[in-house]
Design an enzyme around this catalytic site. Sequence first.
Site, PDB file in Angstrom:
ATOM      1  N   ASP A 167       0.816  -1.225   0.000  1.00 52.61           N
ATOM      2  CA  ASP A 167       0.000   0.000   0.000  1.00 52.61           C
ATOM      3  C   ASP A 167       0.847   1.272   0.000  1.00 52.61           C
ATOM      4  O   ASP A 167       0.486   2.266  -0.645  1.00 52.61           O
ATOM      5  CB  ASP A 167      -0.908   0.040   1.244  1.00 52.61           C
ATOM      6  CG  ASP A 167      -1.938  -1.076   1.227  1.00 52.61           C
ATOM      7  OD1 ASP A 167      -2.162  -1.642   0.143  1.00 52.61           O
ATOM      8  OD2 ASP A 167      -2.503  -1.373   2.301  1.00 52.61           O
TER       9      ASP A 167
HETATM   10  P1  TAP Z   1       0.682  -3.988   3.072  1.00 54.45           P
HETATM   11  O1  TAP Z   1       0.126  -2.997   2.146  1.00 54.45           O
HETATM   12  O2  TAP Z   1      -0.222  -4.629   4.057  1.00 54.45           O
HETATM   13  O3  TAP Z   1       1.371  -5.117   2.165  1.00 54.45           O
HETATM   14  C1  TAP Z   1       2.144  -6.110   2.725  1.00 54.45           C
HETATM   15  C2  TAP Z   1       2.542  -7.046   1.599  1.00 54.45           C
HETATM   16  O4  TAP Z   1       3.450  -7.986   2.148  1.00 54.45           O
HETATM   17  C3  TAP Z   1       1.371  -7.835   1.060  1.00 54.45           C
HETATM   18  O5  TAP Z   1       1.021  -7.367  -0.203  1.00 54.45           O
HETATM   19  C4  TAP Z   1       1.840  -9.292   1.042  1.00 54.45           C
HETATM   20  O6  TAP Z   1       1.696  -9.796  -0.271  1.00 54.45           O
HETATM   21  C5  TAP Z   1       3.312  -9.174   1.415  1.00 54.45           C
HETATM   22  N1  TAP Z   1       3.741 -10.275   2.287  1.00 54.45           N
HETATM   23  C6  TAP Z   1       3.120 -10.768   3.372  1.00 54.45           C
HETATM   24  N2  TAP Z   1       3.829 -11.771   3.888  1.00 54.45           N
HETATM   25  C7  TAP Z   1       4.931 -11.896   3.121  1.00 54.45           C
HETATM   26  C8  TAP Z   1       6.044 -12.753   3.164  1.00 54.45           C
HETATM   27  N3  TAP Z   1       6.190 -13.720   4.074  1.00 54.45           N
HETATM   28  N4  TAP Z   1       6.989 -12.604   2.221  1.00 54.45           N
HETATM   29  C9  TAP Z   1       6.856 -11.666   1.262  1.00 54.45           C
HETATM   30  N5  TAP Z   1       5.835 -10.806   1.191  1.00 54.45           N
HETATM   31  C10 TAP Z   1       4.876 -10.942   2.111  1.00 54.45           C
HETATM   32  O7  TAP Z   1       1.908  -3.402   3.902  1.00 54.45           O
HETATM   33  P2  TAP Z   1       2.580  -1.970   3.888  1.00 54.45           P
HETATM   34  O8  TAP Z   1       2.972  -1.572   2.515  1.00 54.45           O
HETATM   35  O9  TAP Z   1       3.625  -2.020   4.944  1.00 54.45           O
HETATM   36  O10 TAP Z   1       1.416  -0.976   4.302  1.00 54.45           O
HETATM   37  C11 TAP Z   1       0.847  -1.014   5.591  1.00 54.45           C
HETATM   38  C12 TAP Z   1      -0.669  -1.031   5.491  1.00 54.45           C
HETATM   39  O11 TAP Z   1      -1.214  -1.349   6.772  1.00 54.45           O
HETATM   40  C13 TAP Z   1      -1.215   0.339   5.121  1.00 54.45           C
HETATM   41  O12 TAP Z   1      -2.419   0.203   4.418  1.00 54.45           O
HETATM   42  C14 TAP Z   1      -1.463   0.957   6.497  1.00 54.45           C
HETATM   43  O13 TAP Z   1      -2.368   2.021   6.474  1.00 54.45           O
HETATM   44  C15 TAP Z   1      -2.010  -0.247   7.234  1.00 54.45           C
HETATM   45  N6  TAP Z   1      -1.861  -0.165   8.701  1.00 54.45           N
HETATM   46  C16 TAP Z   1      -0.758   0.394   9.230  1.00 54.45           C
HETATM   47  C17 TAP Z   1      -0.652   0.522  10.597  1.00 54.45           C
HETATM   48  C18 TAP Z   1       0.565   1.225  11.138  1.00 54.45           C
HETATM   49  S1  TAP Z   1       0.420   2.186  12.405  1.00 54.45           S
HETATM   50  N7  TAP Z   1       1.716   1.077  10.565  1.00 54.45           N
HETATM   51  C19 TAP Z   1      -1.653   0.047  11.444  1.00 54.45           C
HETATM   52  C20 TAP Z   1      -2.774  -0.573  10.858  1.00 54.45           C
HETATM   53  C21 TAP Z   1      -2.867  -0.668   9.476  1.00 54.45           C
HETATM   54  P3  TAP Z   1       1.634 -11.371  -0.502  1.00 54.45           P
HETATM   55  O14 TAP Z   1       0.529 -11.896   0.330  1.00 54.45           O
HETATM   56  O15 TAP Z   1       1.396 -11.507  -1.974  1.00 54.45           O
HETATM   57  O16 TAP Z   1       2.958 -11.940  -0.119  1.00 54.45           O
END
Ligand code: TAP
Length: 503
Positions: free
Chosen positions: A430
């Site tokens: 994201d």
């Molecule tokens: P995300 O958009 O959630 O993407 C994480 C990516 O990691 C996924 O597309 C997944 O794709 C991949 N993944 C998961 N496990 C994996 C593994 N073992 N090996 C390789 N890839 C793996 O993460 P982001 O870019 O860090 O963004 C964070 C999101 O979470 C934002 O939308 C944010 O608003 C939200 N969020 C953040 C927080 C805080 S405070 N940081 C709190 C709540 C929500 P695959 O499944 O295809 O591998």
Amino acid sequence: MTVSLLDVAYLVSGIFFIIGLKLLSSPKHARLGNRLSAIGMGISLVAVMLCSGFVSWNVLLIGLALGAVVGIAGARFVKMTAMPQMVAIFNGAGGGAAALVAAADFFQHIDDRLLPADASIVILLSACIGAISFTGSVVAYLKLQELIGGRPITFRGQQLINAALLAVVFIGGWYVVTSGVTHTHELLSPLSASVPIPHAAPPNLDVRLAGNASLVRLVFAPTIEAFLFVVFAAALLGILVVLPIGGADMPVIISLLNSFTGLAAAMTGFVLNNTVLIISGALVGASGTLLTLLMGKAMNRSLTNVLFGAFGAPVATAGLSDTSSRGSVREASADDVATMLAYARQVVVVPGYGLAVAQAQHAVRELAERLEARGVVVKYAIHPVAGRMPGHMNVLLAEANVPYTSLYDMEDINPEFSRTDVALIIGANDVTNPAARIDRSSPIYGMPILDVDRAERVVVLKRSMKPGFAGIDNLLYEDPRCVMLFGDAKESVERLGLAVKNL
Ligand code: TAP
């Protein structure tokens, strides 16, 4: 005014909390800050146990034992990637505890038939804010644990129902507060005289005789049912407000719930007349509010936009979500990517939640060291909401001894991407999605992202074409400069490290 040992202990605890909080602002001193705050909490616990006799030792020890077991088990056995969920549920427990203490105090006052308006306002605030925080945090937990989807959950008339619930909380709260007002009437005649009870007096009117019976106190006790109804409406509101929050906005709502718990705790401090609870609650409330504002600023979202903006179904971008559409993106082998990295001048590593899931931080540091040994400049781009909790990436990389000086905040690294040969995205999604810049219909439109698409080449390490937490496809993957290296992030980075070594 005499100062008791308890007051001194509370003051010392408060000082520990404030210094601890201050130290948390830098990863360098964060552990010390955490320990100091824990010492402060320990001091107030011991002081309460030794100095106040409001509860039996048995109850206190059972509560302490239960809390200690849950706390130690949480700290020892919950995986690092599940920390955000644990924080959410602990936060909810704090709000729930505040609501329960307030309710207990209310029931006690009801028994005594004495509830002055000022006391009932504080009790109600504590109970309602605590209830919102509890149920909201439970929904946040379910979303973070992916037991319910990260996409906004909406239904027809949701905003109307929320507004109605808010009205119930305010109007019902007003009834509870005003029906608890204590009236005092002077009687001119002695006890035998008829007491001037108003005709419209409610059945729970209490007539009390005080002193030499020349004073009559008329107490209108609010009903338990009205109080419970208001708190229940607040609890329902907590659920309905968090359900429609989109995945990308979760950081803002989590900080907001955190500040709610702090406020509820501070109110409970007033209810119980407990100084340390007021201090700690105010600190949590204030820091949670500041974090909410900072998160909102980092996401370029106002609070009202977060709370009300997600209503209506999100529009998904191009249909990349399933693995069958891998054909529209370019795959690369580990050897190809290793060559790209080894002959680059500058590589910017973009870590995300997947890095935490795969626990790839040590492998990443080793790969970076290999590249640096070949003269490549390696920098790390830290998006403020990458991962699932504030500072998630900083904590992970610090654990692997990646130097702080190599970590760059979003605003510092973004101008660097146009001078970068390879942006190496490891488990981030994201926070790199250009839809936030170009697709007005995207739920994350307007959110600042890492401008990885301005680098000469982009390499994405992830397992599939599945979307990230926000549940939306990433336009970046269709960019001709972007290649995908599919697989678990740790295994992929280890393969890259080996391939760079063999070059
Ligand atoms: P995300 O958009 O959630 O993407 C994480 C990516 O990691 C996924 O597309 C997944 O794709 C991949 N993944 C998961 N496990 C994996 C593994 N073992 N090996 C390789 N890839 C793996 O993460 P982001 O870019 O860090 O963004 C964070 C999101 O979470 C934002 O939308 C944010 O608003 C939200 N969020 C953040 C927080 C805080 S405070 N940081 C709190 C709540 C929500 P695959 O499944 O295809 O591998």
